[in-house]
Scaffold this motif. Sequence first.
Motif, PDB file in Angstrom:
ATOM      1  N   ALA A   1      24.973 -31.068 -42.327  1.00  0.00           N
ATOM      2  CA  ALA A   1      26.429 -31.187 -42.208  1.00  0.00           C
ATOM      3  C   ALA A   1      26.803 -32.031 -40.991  1.00  0.00           C
ATOM      4  N   LEU A   2      26.078 -31.863 -39.892  1.00  0.00           N
ATOM      5  CA  LEU A   2      26.363 -32.657 -38.690  1.00  0.00           C
ATOM      6  C   LEU A   2      26.042 -34.132 -38.925  1.00  0.00           C
TER       7      LEU A   2
ATOM      8  N   ALA B   1      24.312 -26.570 -31.875  1.00  0.00           N
ATOM      9  CA  ALA B   1      23.497 -26.164 -33.027  1.00  0.00           C
ATOM     10  C   ALA B   1      22.073 -25.844 -32.583  1.00  0.00           C
TER      11      ALA B   1
ATOM     12  N   HIS C   1      20.351 -22.193 -32.598  1.00  0.00           N
ATOM     13  CA  HIS C   1      19.103 -21.919 -33.323  1.00  0.00           C
ATOM     14  C   HIS C   1      18.015 -21.414 -32.375  1.00  0.00           C
TER      15      HIS C   1
ATOM     16  N   ALA D   1      19.869 -21.947 -43.193  1.00  0.00           N
ATOM     17  CA  ALA D   1      21.204 -22.177 -42.636  1.00  0.00           C
ATOM     18  C   ALA D   1      21.151 -23.250 -41.549  1.00  0.00           C
ATOM     19  N   ALA D   2      20.088 -23.223 -40.739  1.00  0.00           N
ATOM     20  CA  ALA D   2      19.947 -24.219 -39.672  1.00  0.00           C
ATOM     21  C   ALA D   2      19.787 -25.617 -40.278  1.00  0.00           C
TER      22      ALA D   2
ATOM     23  N   LYS E   1      20.886 -26.623 -43.214  1.00  0.00           N
ATOM     24  CA  LYS E   1      22.175 -27.032 -43.792  1.00  0.00           C
ATOM     25  C   LYS E   1      23.132 -27.489 -42.705  1.00  0.00           C
ATOM     26  N   LYS E   2      23.117 -26.792 -41.580  1.00  0.00           N
ATOM     27  CA  LYS E   2      24.004 -27.144 -40.472  1.00  0.00           C
ATOM     28  C   LYS E   2      23.656 -28.547 -39.955  1.00  0.00           C
TER      29      LYS E   2
END
Length: 188
Positions: free
Chosen positions: A152-153, A44, A48, A145-146, A148-149
């Motif tokens: 999520a992780l 990730a 990014h 988006a970064a 949110k990622k």
Amino acid sequence: MAAAGTLHDAFIDELRDAYDAEKQLIKALPKMAKAASSPALRAAFEGHLKETQGQVVRLEKAFASLDEKVRGKHCDGIEGIIEEGKSVMEEDFDDATMDACLIAGGQRAEHYEMAAYGSLIAWARAMGHTEAAGLLEQNLAEERAADKKLSALAEGGINRDAASQAHSNGDSEEAKPRTPKKKAASRR
Ligand code: ZN
Ligand code: FE
Ligand code: FE
């Protein structure tokens, strides 16, 4: 007497600040990737980093669309967030806890960037700088988006893994309920 600066001057200033922030992050993200134990988290940060390099190019296009020279202006805000991240990386945390901290630091950076781009986009639109607004919107979408990622992780296992080791000395509330007195004493 010099004329007072306008919103356009402030906008160019903030654009330079954002440009410098992205440049600082290009140096910081590889260190965060290296410090991560989770392969997904490392990927990730590396992903990014690539996006951030593209964001720098978009900002250069935004300067060009405004007939401005490409120039950075030191961003103290992101420097502070990066410095905090460096301090955390020097701590002796277990792997999952370090990953949780890297996510927390990364999300501080993303939210800072989201706030900066939000204002820049609003100002660009208000002044009719449509091309710059469009470029900045693409950067904002990537920051969102970064962020949110990273959430999520964290929620997809890293926080749970870290928490599972948090009370391994039997110090959990479930294992050994604290008396109010002891709880107060442990508070810092
Ligand atoms: Zn303008
Ligand atoms: Fe960025
Ligand atoms: Fe970012």
